[in-house]
Every structure is written in structure tokens, then in C-alpha cells.
Design an enzyme around this catalytic site. Structure first.
Site, PDB file in Angstrom:
ATOM      1  N   ARG A 165     -67.518 -50.641 145.794  1.00  0.00           N
ATOM      2  CA  ARG A 165     -68.078 -50.776 144.169  1.00  0.00           C
ATOM      3  C   ARG A 165     -68.331 -49.214 143.970  1.00  0.00           C
ATOM      4  O   ARG A 165     -69.124 -48.897 144.360  1.00  0.00           O
ATOM      5  CB  ARG A 165     -69.267 -51.538 144.273  1.00  0.00           C
ATOM      6  CG  ARG A 165     -69.679 -51.987 142.942  1.00  0.00           C
ATOM      7  CD  ARG A 165     -71.105 -52.365 143.135  1.00  0.00           C
ATOM      8  NE  ARG A 165     -72.122 -51.311 143.305  1.00  0.00           N
ATOM      9  CZ  ARG A 165     -73.234 -51.973 144.296  1.00  0.00           C
ATOM     10  NH1 ARG A 165     -73.511 -52.831 144.841  1.00  0.00           N
ATOM     11  NH2 ARG A 165     -74.111 -50.770 144.381  1.00  0.00           N
ATOM     12  N   HIS A 207     -74.486 -51.184 141.068  1.00  0.00           N
ATOM     13  CA  HIS A 207     -74.345 -52.585 141.195  1.00  0.00           C
ATOM     14  C   HIS A 207     -74.394 -53.226 139.724  1.00  0.00           C
ATOM     15  O   HIS A 207     -73.529 -54.204 139.348  1.00  0.00           O
ATOM     16  CB  HIS A 207     -75.764 -53.184 141.687  1.00  0.00           C
ATOM     17  CG  HIS A 207     -75.879 -54.827 141.437  1.00  0.00           C
ATOM     18  ND1 HIS A 207     -75.228 -55.825 142.159  1.00  0.00           N
ATOM     19  CD2 HIS A 207     -76.844 -55.337 140.897  1.00  0.00           C
ATOM     20  CE1 HIS A 207     -75.612 -56.834 141.587  1.00  0.00           C
ATOM     21  NE2 HIS A 207     -76.781 -56.765 141.139  1.00  0.00           N
ATOM     22  N   TYR A 226     -79.770 -45.488 147.342  1.00  0.00           N
ATOM     23  CA  TYR A 226     -79.208 -46.208 148.607  1.00  0.00           C
ATOM     24  C   TYR A 226     -78.039 -45.771 149.132  1.00  0.00           C
ATOM     25  O   TYR A 226     -77.451 -46.151 150.165  1.00  0.00           O
ATOM     26  CB  TYR A 226     -79.366 -47.383 148.371  1.00  0.00           C
ATOM     27  CG  TYR A 226     -78.552 -48.233 147.385  1.00  0.00           C
ATOM     28  CD1 TYR A 226     -77.189 -48.348 147.329  1.00  0.00           C
ATOM     29  CD2 TYR A 226     -79.136 -48.412 146.059  1.00  0.00           C
ATOM     30  CE1 TYR A 226     -76.357 -49.057 146.307  1.00  0.00           C
ATOM     31  CE2 TYR A 226     -78.384 -49.275 145.042  1.00  0.00           C
ATOM     32  CZ  TYR A 226     -77.187 -49.321 145.077  1.00  0.00           C
ATOM     33  OH  TYR A 226     -76.464 -49.925 144.141  1.00  0.00           O
TER      34      TYR A 226
END
Lengths: 327, 395
Positions: free
Chosen positions: B279, B283, B292
Site C-alpha cells: 500500500r 491506510h 509505523y
């Protein structure tokens, strides 16, 4: 299906499933142990033999999978009837129920209705060990999109189950375990309407509002009260959702006093909703606050103590005595 | 012969027959390395029209993701979970299905839904906040975007099973349907994933599970999600075939998924395909991925961007020139412009629709609530706007 002693609730449910399977090829049963065994309560006895193991399907032991599979089957146009083996064993399927079964019609603007019937044996009074005696109706009744019905008579066992399977709404069909072996003289044949309460006993002094396993208890309480000169009306709700305000309110207005009786825990339960609805609609007809007689607000107790938990005739009559008769 | 030899099945020597025959796991195991086409000899054998079609759809998909993300930042969408970097999986998933097959997407699979023929803004209805599902699932044979993870995998199994039941009673009736369920790496940890694969295996349902493994479930990396050798290996425990494919290699995903769908359709059982992808965006438009993962990691994956890989191959093979690219880019800009124009048309959903589809027939309680809302709306319409507070009245 009936014997010399009459027809039991189990037999009435079995006949309802058989008639539905015969009349509609889209009806498919699925659940744990419903095939060769006929279900742990024998409600599906003989159906796999008559209709084949595809239409009476023994599934893996996985309740979310059972209900999720039923959702997909309904999406393709079938009419699944799911058996959850026991009340507390239905909890793993709750996400499928709350997030999909209850919402699919709404989230697709009516394009994808799910005509799924979910049969759940519920309630105590059978000496069951832990996790076999829960009354889970409030969880389902609190979830918009579901119809929630529960028979208290053999005739309604047949009639409401036929109506549930024929309904284009998802229906949670709660079967009172304690009444599985109750019997009536004549085999039932009529479909019962969903959404209509029924007055089981007329009365002039106070009204008992109840459903499912508590109906026979209320009728016994009314009998005992009658011997002491009080005539109690008894209303069997039959359908928790949709709720029949009309019948309930008419029965309460006629007496001016009401007690709600159910065996699930009282706090935030059906009784709270019913007492509120009755008070909102019938306030000026009431001579006393609406009282509740319910299970205790504790996890369902071990079987040797369950008689303290379950509403009995004495607790119901005690509540009736507290309906401010002195005025 | 000993007593243990009596009453045995061929697959389970020495034991009574009650547990059924044992199956050989080897044919179910996924390949050791992800299947690749681009950069291999196989690339030269792929139909050029298919490659150009894949490319065009990837370009449109990329632009759709970008525009939707922008619309979310501007407040026209409540949120948008971009699939930038995963377009090859999304597009291939829709392309390998027949019109009669069913797709079961998650909220991130907007491109797959669009590739099923749903109009772009109808795909985004959920994110716009107008309605929960902007398209007719039956018409497009595409379930609503599923937010509860892996729950839709169970539905795919049930639908595939139902289709097979119908096919048995009506051969030739068009019921040779395959259901394709889309799942993410995080979704494979859910109980419903386990139950869906259990049922799929036992029912031998014509269903394919595509796991888009993008490495993260929001922020939690795969190493914290599963200790499985690969997610494709999970298939084996359910008696299902596992396949592993490079999810950024569009013709590879197309080939592996296409084979999986035909495997399922022919009655040979369900297939689980793990596509390894990434990705590239956060998100959702509300997420901060820098908390992260490192920019070095993102850049490394950007070098493996599915669109870049495919474009490089097409250029190298002489299948795409500047004019061709310009035409595709123009089509993508047209798509983006149509999305901007659609959100500019202010249309508010009718509040009276709130009660329309809760039940087949509204309950008396819903009719009461609908009447109360209608009365309030009528009041608001007939009453001139008044200042809300004394302070506002003085201002």
C-alpha cells in the site's frame, strides 16, 4: 406428526420445517448435528432422510460460518433456516447477525433482503449446565432490522415458524427449551401472524405481560390469583419485534395494572422496554407503576440453584400484591 | 493381519474408518517463490491486447485513487482508503470474473468494484456518506463494500454453495458461478476467515479467496500478524489449494487468478491466492503512515510500483508509445474531472429515506418515528431561520 398423547412443541416445529421444505424448494436447513442425529433436541428428526443431506445440511462446528454461509445462500435467492444448537452457542455468530443479517436490506436500499430464519433454543429450567440456559432475546430485540419471535404454545411453534420462514425479513426464532416437550391435543396447521400479541386469559383486575417460557408460569399464577378473587389477564407477546403496542396497551388499559414477566435478567431487558412503552401510552389509565418480575441480574446460575433465578408463581403473585390495591 | 489392520481406509492404514481418508498435502502447497511474468520469458507470450488493457485500467485506477484521496482531503468524502500500489490485484480480480460471477470486496477494493462496471461515484457513495452502498449488488453481482473484516468471505462461500445447489437442479441454467472474496493480510487473522475456509473446503464450494498482502493491517506489520510460512500456506490446513503470486505484476496476478477461478468453476475446489503487494499510500486519508514505516521502505516499493513495472515492459516491447500513453492519461483525467463534477453537484439524501428499508414493511414504531421526523421537517421548512442564541441575535 403427533402421538397418542398429542403433539409436542418439538413435533410441531419438526412439522413446520417439513411442510416448508415440501412447499418451497428454496428452503434449506443448516446447522450442527441436524442431519443423521436430527438435532440435539430432535427438531430436525427425519428431515435429512426425507429431503437429503444438502437440504438438511450438517455443517462444521462454527456458528459464524453457519450464519455467514446462510447470508451468502440468501444473496443467491435461497431461503436458509439456520439452527443454533443452544442460546449461548449463538454468540460467535453475533457479528454476522448484527453487521450483515440485520443490516443488509437497509445498507443496500432494499435491493438485497435476507430471508433467513435463525432458530435458537433458549432459556433455562431444564437443569442444563453452564452456557445451556441463557435468555438472549434482548440482544436481538435491540438490533434494528431483525424480527424476534418466540412461541409459547405448540400451535404457535408451528404457526410462527411457518411465518418466520415465509417472511422476507430475517427472523430470530427463539424456542423455549423448557416447552419443547409440552403438548397439545391437536396437531397445529395454521400459520400465526408475526407482530401480533394474543390475550391468553381474560381478566379484569391486572394484566400479566409475558412471552415464551414464562407464559405457563403466568397462567398458573393467574389461576392461583383467581382462587383468591383476583382475575388476572395474561398477554402472550409472541413477537418481541415487531412489538404489538395496540394489543398490549388495550389489555393494560382494561385493568389499569400491569406486571411484565420474563426469565432473562431484568436490567436493560425486554421488561424495561415494555414498562416504558406502557407507561408512555397508558399513564392515565394506570393505578400503579408497571412492575417487573424477571431473572436475577446475575450470570445464569448452576442448575441446582436455577429455581431461585426463574420467575415463579410466588414472585408473580407478590408483584401483583404490590400494585397499590389500597387506593 | 493384526486387529489394527481390520476396518481401514486406504488413506489411513491401521486405524478404523471413522475419520475418513487422509489427503496428500503436497498438491495444495503454494509455490516457493511468487509467480512472476514481467521480466521473465513468459512476458513475451502474453496477449499484447491484454497487457494494454491491464495498463489502461491501472492508469485509470491510479487516477481514481488520487482523485478520491484529494476529495477526502477537501472534505467531499468522509474518508478514503486508497489502494495505490495495489491496482494490479484490484483490476485483475475483476477482469478474471464472468458477468455471472460474484465479487465480495472490502472497503479498499473500490477499483475492483469500478472494474465490475459500477459508476465511479456510485462506488464512492459509502465514503461520500450518502448511503451505505451506492450500487445494486444483484445487477453488478458485487456485494456491498465490507467493513467488518473477513465476514464477506463467509458470504462468498454461501453464495458459491447456493449456486452449485441451483446448478445441480438446473444444469445449463447459468449457475456455474464462481465467487471471489477479497481479503487483506490482517483479515486472515479473523475468525471468519478461518470459518470461511473451513466451510469452503468441506462444501467444495466454487470460491476463490484473494489475499492482498500489503504488509500492514493499518500499522501492524505482517510479522505481528502471522507466523505462517506464507499466508498462502494457510490454505493447506483447510484442504484448499494455495497459490503465491507477485501482486505488483499485473499479468502474473491475472494469470494466477484466472487459473484459480477456472479451477473452482470446474469443481476442483476452492483456491486461496496470496498476492504480495504494498500500500503506497497511508491506510486511509485519516492515517499517518510515517508513524509505523520508513520512507526508505516506501521508496523501495515505489520502485516496484505495478504501474511502473507494466509500463516499462510495454515500452520495452514496443507495445506502448507516447501517443498511446497520452490517450490513456487523457482518459484518466476525464475520469477525475467527472468525479470532481459529481461531488460539486450538491445532492443531500432525503431524510425520509431513513425508515424505508429497515424491514420489508415498517413496524408501527418506525411509522411513528417517520411521522415525527416528517412533522419536524415540515416545521423547519415553514419557520424562518431564527438566531440560535441571544448573543448571536445581538451580533
Amino acid at each position: 406428526m403427533s402421538g397418542a398423547a398429542g403433539t409436542t412443541m418439538v413435533q410441531a416445529l419438526n412439522t413446520a420445517l417439513r411442510d416448508a421444505l415440501r412447499e418451497d424448494p428454496d428452503v434449506h436447513l443448516l446447522g450442527e448435528d441436524i442431519g443423521a442425529l436430527g438435532g440435539v433436541f430432535r427438531v430436525t428428526d427425519g428431515l435429512a432422510a426425507e429431503f437429503g443431506t444438502q437440504r438438511c445440511l450438517d455443517t462444521p462446528l462454527a456458528e459464524a460460518g453457519i450464519l455467514g454461509t446462510a447470508v451468502g445462500m440468501a444473496m443467491y435467492g435461497l431461503r436458509p433456516v439456520v439452527e443454533m444448537q443452544f442460546d449461548a452457542f449463538a454468540y460467535p455468530a453475533f457479528e454476522q447477525l448484527a453487521s450483515h443479517v440485520a443490516k443488509m436490506r437497509n445498507r443496500t436500499a432494499g435491493r438485497l433482503p435476507l430471508p433467513v430464519t435463525i432458530r435458537i433454543p433458549y432459556g433455562g429450567g431444564i437443569g442444563g449446565v453452564e452456557h445451556h440456559s441463557d435468555s438472549s432475546e434482548a440482544y436481538y430485540a435491540h438490533t434494528p432490522g431483525l424480527h424476534v419471535v418466540t412461541p409459547a404454545t405448540v400451535a404457535d411453534g408451528y404457526g410462527l415458524l411457518r411465518a418466520a420462514i415465509a417472511s422476507d425479513n430475517p427472523v430470530v426464532f427463539l424456542e423455549p427449551k423448557r416447552l419443547y416437550w409440552s403438548s397439545e391435543r391437536f396437531p397445529p396447521t395454521a400459520v400465526a401472524p408475526i407482530g401480533q400479541a394474543v390475550v391468553r386469559r381474560p381478566g379484569t383486575d391486572a394484566t400479566l405481560l409475558t412471552y415464551g417460557p414464562s407464559l405457563p408460569v403466568c397462567l398458573r399464577a393467574a389461576e392461583a390469583a383467581s382462587a383468591e378473587g383476583l382475575e388476572l389477564a395474561v398477554v402472550d407477546l409472541r413477537s418481541l419485534v415487531p412489538f404489538d403496542d395496540e394489543t398490549v396497551c388495550a389489555a393494560v388499559r382494561a385493568t389499569g395494572r400491569a406486571v411484565v414477566v420474563h426469565e432473562s435478567a431484568g436490567f436493560a431487558g425486554m421488561g424495561a422496554e415494555i414498562a416504558a412503552r406502557v407507561t408512555e401510552r397508558c399513564f392515565h389509565h394506570l393505578a400503579a407503576p408497571v412492575l417487573r418480575v424477571t431473572g436475577l441480574d446475575i450470570p445464569y446460575p448452576p442448575p441446582l440453584l436455577e429455581h431461585h433465578y426463574l420467575p415463579g408463581v410466588d414472585r408473580i403473585l407478590d408483584a401483583v400484591a404490590r400494585l397499590q390495591w389500597e387506593q | 493381519m493384526t486387529i489394527l489392520d481390520a476396518n481401514t481406509t486406504p488413506g489411513l492404514a491401521g486405524q478404523p474408518s471413522s475419520h475418513g481418508p487422509r489427503r496428500d498435502a503436497a498438491p495444495l502447497l503454494p509455490e516457493r517463490e511468487p509467480v512472476r511474468v514481467l521480466g521473465t520469458e513468459a512476458a513475451g507470450t502474453v496477449d499484447p491486447d491484454l497487457l494494454r488493457d491491464l495498463h489502461r485500467r491501472l492508469v485509470l485506477g491510479r487516477r481514481f485513487n488520487q482523485q478520491a484521496t484529494t476529495l477526502a482531503r477537501q472534505g467531499s468524502l468522509a474518508v478514503y482508503p486508497s489502494s495505490t500500489g495495489q491496482e494490479a490485484c484490484q483490476i485483475a480480480a475483476a477482469m478474471v470474473l464472468r458477468e455471472t460471477d460474484w465479487l465480495f470486496p472490502t472497503y479498499r477494493d473500490t477499483l475492483a468494484v469500478m472494474a465490475r462496471g459500477v459508476a465511479p461515484m456510485d462506488v464512492l457513495a459509502l465514503m461520500r456518506g450518502h448511503t451505505h452502498c451506492g450500487y445494486d449488488p444483484r445487477r453488478y453481482r458485487t456485494a456491498p463494500l465490507s467493513t467488518p473484516l473477513a465476514t464477506q468471505a463467509c458470504h462468498a462461500v454461501g453464495l458459491a454453495h447456493a449456486a452449485r445447489l441451483r446448478a445441480a437442479g438446473d444444469p445449463g441454467g447459468g449457475h456455474d458461478v464462481v465467487a471471489l472474496a477479497l481479503i487483506g493480510d490482517g483479515g486472515t487473522s479473523e475468525g471468519d476467515f478461518h470459518e470461511a475456509l473451513t466451510f469452503a473446503g468441506v462444501l467444495n464450494a466454487p470460491v476463490v479467496f484473494l489475499v492482498q498482502n500489503n504488509g500492514y493491517a493499518i500499522s501492524v506489520p505482517l510479522t505481528r500478524q502471522s507466523a505462517a510460512p506464507t499466508l498462502a500456506h494457510k490454505a493447506v490446513g483447510y484442504g484448499i489449494t494455495g497459490r503465491l503470486v507477485d501482486g505488483n505484476d499485473a499479468p502474473a496476478v491475472h494469470a494466477v487468478l484466472g487459473a484459480a477461478v477456472e479451477h473452482a468453476r470446474s469443481g476442483r475446489g476452492p483456491v486461496l491466492v496470496e498476492a504480495i503487494t504494498y500500500r503506497l499510500d497511508a491506510h486511509t486519508s485519516a492515517d499517518d503512515a510515517t508513524r509505523y514505516r520508513t520512507s526508505e521502505e516506501v521508496e523501495a516499493w515505489r520502485a516496484r510500483d505495478p504501474l511502473t513495472l507494466l509500463e516499462r515492459h510495454l515500452r520495452g516491447a514496443g507495445l506502448l508509445d507516447d501517443a498511446g500513453l497520452a490517450a490513456v492519461t487523457a482518459a484518466a483525467e476525464e475520469l477525475a474531472a467527472s468525479m470532481r463534477a459529481a461531488v460539486a453537484r450538491a445532492d443531500t439524501p432525503d431524510p425520509r429515506s431513513l425508515f424505508s428499508h429497515v424491514y420489508a414493511e415498517p413496524t408501527s414504531q418506525l411509522r411513528e418515528q417517520a411521522a415525527a421526523l416528517a412533522a419536524r421537517l415540515a416545521d423547519e421548512a415553514s419557520t424562518p431561520a431564527t438566531p440560535a442564541t441571544p448573543a448571536e441575535a445581538q451580533a
